[in-house]
Write a protein that holds these residues in place. Structure first.
Motif, PDB file in Angstrom:
ATOM      1  N   ILE A  98      39.362  35.878  44.457  1.00  0.00           N
ATOM      2  CA  ILE A  98      40.028  36.369  43.242  1.00  0.00           C
ATOM      3  C   ILE A  98      41.538  36.396  43.460  1.00  0.00           C
ATOM      4  O   ILE A  98      42.317  36.083  42.564  1.00  0.00           O
TER       5      ILE A  98
ATOM      6  N   THR B  73      45.345  34.784  41.538  1.00  0.00           N
ATOM      7  CA  THR B  73      46.576  35.466  41.115  1.00  0.00           C
ATOM      8  C   THR B  73      47.804  34.605  41.409  1.00  0.00           C
ATOM      9  O   THR B  73      48.928  35.055  41.152  1.00  0.00           O
TER      10      THR B  73
ATOM     11  N   ALA C 291      42.892  43.427  46.629  1.00  0.00           N
ATOM     12  CA  ALA C 291      42.292  44.065  45.453  1.00  0.00           C
ATOM     13  C   ALA C 291      43.383  44.665  44.568  1.00  0.00           C
ATOM     14  O   ALA C 291      43.330  44.561  43.332  1.00  0.00           O
TER      15      ALA C 291
ATOM     16  N   THR D 224      45.193  42.015  42.645  1.00  0.00           N
ATOM     17  CA  THR D 224      44.336  41.546  41.554  1.00  0.00           C
ATOM     18  C   THR D 224      44.504  42.439  40.322  1.00  0.00           C
ATOM     19  O   THR D 224      44.718  41.959  39.200  1.00  0.00           O
ATOM     20  N   VAL D 225      44.422  43.747  40.527  1.00  0.00           N
ATOM     21  CA  VAL D 225      44.580  44.689  39.413  1.00  0.00           C
ATOM     22  C   VAL D 225      45.983  44.564  38.823  1.00  0.00           C
ATOM     23  O   VAL D 225      46.170  44.520  37.598  1.00  0.00           O
TER      24      VAL D 225
ATOM     25  N   THR E 164      47.968  41.973  38.810  1.00  0.00           N
ATOM     26  CA  THR E 164      48.077  40.732  38.039  1.00  0.00           C
ATOM     27  C   THR E 164      47.385  40.880  36.683  1.00  0.00           C
ATOM     28  O   THR E 164      47.913  40.437  35.652  1.00  0.00           O
ATOM     29  N   ALA E 165      46.226  41.521  36.676  1.00  0.00           N
ATOM     30  CA  ALA E 165      45.483  41.683  35.417  1.00  0.00           C
ATOM     31  C   ALA E 165      46.271  42.559  34.439  1.00  0.00           C
ATOM     32  O   ALA E 165      46.279  42.312  33.228  1.00  0.00           O
TER      33      ALA E 165
END
Lengths: 155, 155, 155
Positions: A92, A96, A145, A148-149, A151-152
Motif C-alpha cells: 500500500i 503512495t 501505515a 498511507t493514512v 496520503t488518503a
C-alpha cells in the motif's frame, strides 16, 4: 497510472524485499524440521511418534516439547505476527508514490532488522538486543501505515 | 499497464485461488469451534468455562487441552504460517506477467496441495504424506518469490 | 485502468482500514510486553529470565505461563489468523470495482467488529459476545472472497 508494476523502481525494491521476507519465513519451517530431526523429538502430531520411514525407532517422549525445537517455532510465530504486516503495509505504501530513496531505505532497513532479529533469537542473545531489532521493524511498519493514512487524508 | 485487474486472465486465476485459500483458512476457525462443541471442552478462555447460554453445565476440565480440538488448531496454525505468504507472493508474481499456463498451473497446484494437506492432517495420515503435501506448496511459493527477484534484476 | 491507486476512493478507504488494522495488530505485541513488565513474568525465552538491564532480579518462575499475559498472546494469535485475510481479501475486492457505499460499509464494519472483539476479549466478556464480534468480521471476509469469485466468473 498504476504504481504496482515492475516499471516503477519503488515497486521493484518492494518486490525484492517482499520475496526475501517470504523466502525467509517459509524457510523457518525447514529449520524447525531440521531441529526435530537433529534431536529426534519435539514433535506435535501423535502420528509422528509412530513407526515409519522417517522414524524407525519411535518413543513416546518424542512428543514432549524440546526447547531447541520450540525456539525455532517461536521465531516462526514472530515472523507470522510481523512479516504479513510488512507485505501488506509495504504494498500500500508503494501506492503512495513515496520518494525512492526513502522507500529503499525503509525496505532495506526492514529486511536487515528482521535478519538481525532472526540471528539474535537463534543464538539466544540478550532480551535488549532482540527487542531493539524487533522494534526497528515495527517502527517501519507503523511509519508506512501512517504515510498511507496521511496520503488518503490529502485527497 | 497495470496487471492487477480482472481484465488480466492471470489475475483472475490468482483472485479465485486467493479467494479459495482465504475461505479455507477462515473456515478452520469454525472447524475448531465445531470440535470444541462436540467434545464440550478444549477451551482456552477461562470465561468459556463459566455458565452461560453456550455452556449450561460448565466444568473446570473444559479448559484442558483436547487432542481432537488441538489438531484443528495446528491446521489453523499451519495455514497462518503458509497462506498469507501465498497471497502476497502470488500477487507480486502476477505483476511479473508470467505465461498464463504456468501461472494457472502454479495457482491450481498450490490450492490442491493445501487442500490435500488439510485432508491428510485431519485424518492423521503418515508424516511422510503430510510433509509431501506441505513441501509442494512451499516449493511453489519459493518459485514465485524467485521469479519476482529474477524479474526485478532484469530491469 | 488500475483500481489500486489513491485516485480511486474505494482504494483510499481500503488503505485507511488496512492501515488501522496493521497498526492494531502490531500494537498487540506492545500490549503483551507491557503485561510481561507489569507482572514481571510470563516470559517465553529462557534468556529473558537471566539478569540484565530489563530484569535486575530474575526468578525461574518468570518463565511460567501467566494468564494475564497469555490473554494478550491469544488476542495476537486471533489477529494473526484474521487480519492478513482481510488485508488480502480487501485488496482483491477493491479490484472488483464494488459500489463505493458498499465497500465503505464493509471496511468500516470490519474495523469496528475487530476493535469490538479486542475490547471484549481484553475485558473477558462472555463467549457469546466474543463469538458475535468475530463472526461479523469473518462474514465480511467471506463476502469479499465470494464477490471476487463472482467477478472472475463473469469474464
Amino acid at each position: 497510472m498504476g504504481l504496482l508494476t515492475f516499471d516503477n523502481p519503488v515497486f521493484r525494491w518492494y518486490a525484492v524485499a517482499a520475496a526475501i521476507m517470504i523466502a525467509k519465513m517459509m524457510s523457518q519451517a525447514w529449520i524447525t524440521v531440521f531441529r526435530m530431526i537433529k534431536v529426534n523429538g519435539g514433535f506435535r502430531y501423535p502420528e509422528d511418534a509412530q513407526k515409519g520411514p522417517a522414524n524407525p525407532n519411535p518413543r513416546p517422549d518424542q512428543l514432549l516439547p524440546n526447547e531447541y525445537v520450540e525456539r525455532s517455532r517461536r521465531i516462526h510465530q514472530n515472523d507470522t505476527e510481523n512479516i504479513p504486516l510488512f507485505l501488506a503495509a509495504g504494498l500500500i505504501y508503494v501506492c503512495t508514490a513515496p520518494p525512492e530513496m526513502l522507500a529503499v531505505g525503509l525496505f532495506s532497513a526492514y529486511v536487515l532488522s528482521r535478519l538481525a532479529h532472526f540471528y539474535v533469537v537463534l543464538t539466544a542473545r540478550s532480551h535488549e538486543l532482540r527487542a531493539t531489532c524487533w522494534a526497528i521493524g515495527a517502527a517501519i511498519v507503523y511509519f508506512m501505515a501512517g504515510a498511507t493514512v496521511w496520503t488518503a487524508l490529502k485527497y
